[in-house]
Design an enzyme around this catalytic site. Structure first.
Site, PDB file in Angstrom:
ATOM      1  N   HIS A 123      -7.657  18.451  36.333  1.00 44.61           N
ATOM      2  CA  HIS A 123      -7.104  17.089  36.301  1.00 44.61           C
ATOM      3  C   HIS A 123      -7.566  16.442  34.992  1.00 44.61           C
ATOM      4  O   HIS A 123      -8.632  16.773  34.473  1.00 44.61           O
ATOM      5  CB  HIS A 123      -7.677  16.341  37.503  1.00 44.61           C
ATOM      6  CG  HIS A 123      -7.125  14.972  37.737  1.00 44.61           C
ATOM      7  ND1 HIS A 123      -7.548  13.870  37.040  1.00 44.61           N
ATOM      8  CD2 HIS A 123      -6.206  14.524  38.616  1.00 44.61           C
ATOM      9  CE1 HIS A 123      -6.913  12.787  37.479  1.00 44.61           C
ATOM     10  NE2 HIS A 123      -6.077  13.160  38.441  1.00 44.61           N
ATOM     11  N   ASP A 200     -15.604  19.374  40.132  1.00 44.99           N
ATOM     12  CA  ASP A 200     -14.777  18.224  40.504  1.00 44.99           C
ATOM     13  C   ASP A 200     -14.286  18.472  41.936  1.00 44.99           C
ATOM     14  O   ASP A 200     -13.392  19.282  42.166  1.00 44.99           O
ATOM     15  CB  ASP A 200     -13.614  18.120  39.510  1.00 44.99           C
ATOM     16  CG  ASP A 200     -12.586  17.081  39.926  1.00 44.99           C
ATOM     17  OD1 ASP A 200     -12.743  16.458  40.989  1.00 44.99           O
ATOM     18  OD2 ASP A 200     -11.611  16.910  39.170  1.00 44.99           O
ATOM     19  N   GLN A 203     -10.506  16.924  45.435  1.00 45.38           N
ATOM     20  CA  GLN A 203      -9.508  17.400  46.408  1.00 45.38           C
ATOM     21  C   GLN A 203     -10.110  18.334  47.452  1.00 45.38           C
ATOM     22  O   GLN A 203      -9.380  18.854  48.306  1.00 45.38           O
ATOM     23  CB  GLN A 203      -8.355  18.131  45.681  1.00 45.38           C
ATOM     24  CG  GLN A 203      -7.564  17.254  44.740  1.00 45.38           C
ATOM     25  CD  GLN A 203      -6.728  16.198  45.466  1.00 45.38           C
ATOM     26  OE1 GLN A 203      -6.478  16.278  46.667  1.00 45.38           O
ATOM     27  NE2 GLN A 203      -6.294  15.190  44.736  1.00 45.38           N
ATOM     28  N   LYS A 226     -10.001   9.173  48.597  1.00 49.32           N
ATOM     29  CA  LYS A 226      -9.259  10.360  49.048  1.00 49.32           C
ATOM     30  C   LYS A 226      -9.876  10.924  50.335  1.00 49.32           C
ATOM     31  O   LYS A 226      -9.326  11.816  50.956  1.00 49.32           O
ATOM     32  CB  LYS A 226      -9.269  11.432  47.961  1.00 49.32           C
ATOM     33  CG  LYS A 226      -8.514  11.019  46.690  1.00 49.32           C
ATOM     34  CD  LYS A 226      -8.469  12.159  45.708  1.00 49.32           C
ATOM     35  CE  LYS A 226      -8.208  11.716  44.286  1.00 49.32           C
ATOM     36  NZ  LYS A 226      -6.803  11.521  43.984  1.00 49.32           N
ATOM     37  N   CYS A 364      -1.337  14.126  36.595  1.00 47.35           N
ATOM     38  CA  CYS A 364      -2.510  14.033  35.713  1.00 47.35           C
ATOM     39  C   CYS A 364      -3.035  15.414  35.352  1.00 47.35           C
ATOM     40  O   CYS A 364      -4.264  15.635  35.299  1.00 47.35           O
ATOM     41  CB  CYS A 364      -3.624  13.191  36.340  1.00 47.35           C
ATOM     42  SG  CYS A 364      -3.154  11.485  36.578  1.00 47.35           S
TER      43      CYS A 364
END
Ligand code: PMP
Length: 406
Positions: A123, A200, A203, A226, A364
């Site tokens: 991302h 990261d 998600q 999220k 993104c």
């Protein structure tokens, strides 16, 4: 494993609403997840009856707000398997967490000629801060390959790790492809080369159990919005010795020990990284989201979403002219696709007319779009409150769209 999704859906007020005169079919949880009433109520209660600034007040209300805010730190630590709650730094979102590391750890540890290894599926939040750091320092970005199914080429990544590599920054789950990366394996590889690691997890945390201790990364970043919490509260997990050695990020109140015009000393970790009044209510709301998820169980959520992914993949494969982008075997419930002759934005607009909310664009992840050879995709991203009926509505709307553009 089955969840009582009918009951779960009743916990999310927005899922009972309509869009364009039809029941809302929300398939954009990858962008931001909907909030259960428990989260909305926790924030409303806090503002209605318990609001005060934290850490400074000597009065009861402030002491209670401080206790509630700090209790969430412990909850987050337990939720992601962190051994020490001082390793949890509250930030606004994953983007801020990554920028914090780039601006503090990066500032003192990356120099001219050094290398930062990323992957093609990152991302922008896990690209741009490193590019900015590399520009400031004269360092170089190296990018690990992925194959046509969207699977990371681990051998290529390993070949990029060398004496000049200072950092490996990699996504746990790709927001655009759904690919789940073998992050524990990648971290172990990096460690063999003495390379610092950042994962990261934006998600991953909403969809599967995450154990930062087992993954072993130096830094792990994610966003509360999220994870069914409010916007404004995110998390940087960092290993204590690294956080302790890093310079502060923002300067100001709450992050100091003693201030004088002769010099200032800083508060210990994590306060050193939490300058100014934080988004207190969002952190409280995020705590309620964690309690809510604990009540369902992340294992059950992951199993349910996997079933839903298989059902959705089979459904999308029946749509004439549709091609799924990203077919990794290890995959989260994210379905990116393109449709012959229809631009993803047109797909998004057609689906909107049917009450189906999906995302269309570059997600993104512009380098990734270049790599997979499309300017954009349409993307349905699922959560545990979605049902097979949601998928059926998506597929029906896509069949109509395909007919319109054929
Ligand atoms: N990383 C990934 C993989 C993401 O999907 C996102 C959000 N789309 C981010 C980072 C950035 O999250 P935020 O905008 O909440 O900072």
């Amino acid at each position: 494993m089955t969840l009582d999704v009918d009951r779960i859906r009743k916990d999310f007020p927005i899922l009972g609403t309509e869009m364009r005169g039809r029941p809302l079919t929300y398939l954009d949880s990858g962008a931001s997840a909907q909030k259960p009433k428990a989260v909305i109520d926790a924030m409303s209660d806090f503002y209605s009856a318990r609001y005060a600034n934290i850490h400074r007040g000597v009065y009861q209300l402030s002491a209670d707000a401080t206790r509630d805010y700090e209790a969430v730190r412990g909850k987050v630590a337990r939720f992601i398997g962190a051994k020490d709650e001082r390793e949890i730094v509250f930030v606004r979102n994953a983007t801020e967490a990554i920028n914090l590391v780039a601006r503090t750890w990066g500032e003192v540890n990356v120099g001219e000629g050094d290398e930062i290894v990323l992957t093609w599926m990152e991302h922008h939040a896990n690209i741009v801060p490193w590019q900015m750091l590399a520009d400031r320092k004269g360092a170089t970005i190296r990018v690990a390959e992925i194959d046509d199914d969207g699977v990371l080429d681990v051998h290529h990544l390993a070949s990029l790790l060398g004496p000049r590599t200072k950092l490996l920054a990699v996504t746990h789950v790709s927001n655009a492809l759904g690919t789940i990366n073998p992050v524990a394996e990648l971290v172990a590889l990096a460690k063999e080369h003495g390379v610092t690691t950042l994962v990261d997890g934006a998600q991953a945390v909403p969809h599967q159990p995450v154990d930062v201790d087992a993954i072993g990364a130096d830094f792990y970043a994610f966003s509360g919005h999220k994870v069914f919490g409010p916007s404004g509260a995110g998390v940087l997990h960092g290993r204590y010795p690294l956080l302790d050695a890093m310079p502060p990020f923002l300067g100001g109140g709450d992050m100091i020990e003693v201030v004088s015009f002769d010099g200032t000393t800083f508060a210990p970790v994590p306060q050193k990284f939490e300058a100014g009044t934080p988004d207190i209510a969002s952190v409280i709301g995020f705590g309620a989201a964690i309690d809510y998820l604990d009540g369902i169980g992340m294992d059950a959520i992951a199993a349910y979403e996997h079933e839903l992914l298989e059902y959705a993949t089979a459904g999308l494969d029946t749509v004439p002219g549709l091609r799924i982008v990203g077919r990794a075997k290890e995959k989260a419930a994210v379905l990116s696709f393109v449709l012959e002759d229809a631009h993803p934005h047109d797909i998004g607009t057609c689906l909107d007319g049917e009450g189906v909310a999906i995302r269309a664009g570059h997600h993104c992840a512009q380098p990734l779009m270049q790599r997979v050879g499309v300017p954009a995709t349409a993307r349905a991203s699922l959560a545990f409150y979605n049902t097979r009926e949601d998928i059926d509505r998506l597929v029906d709307a896509l069949v109509k769209t395909a007919e319109l553009f054929s």
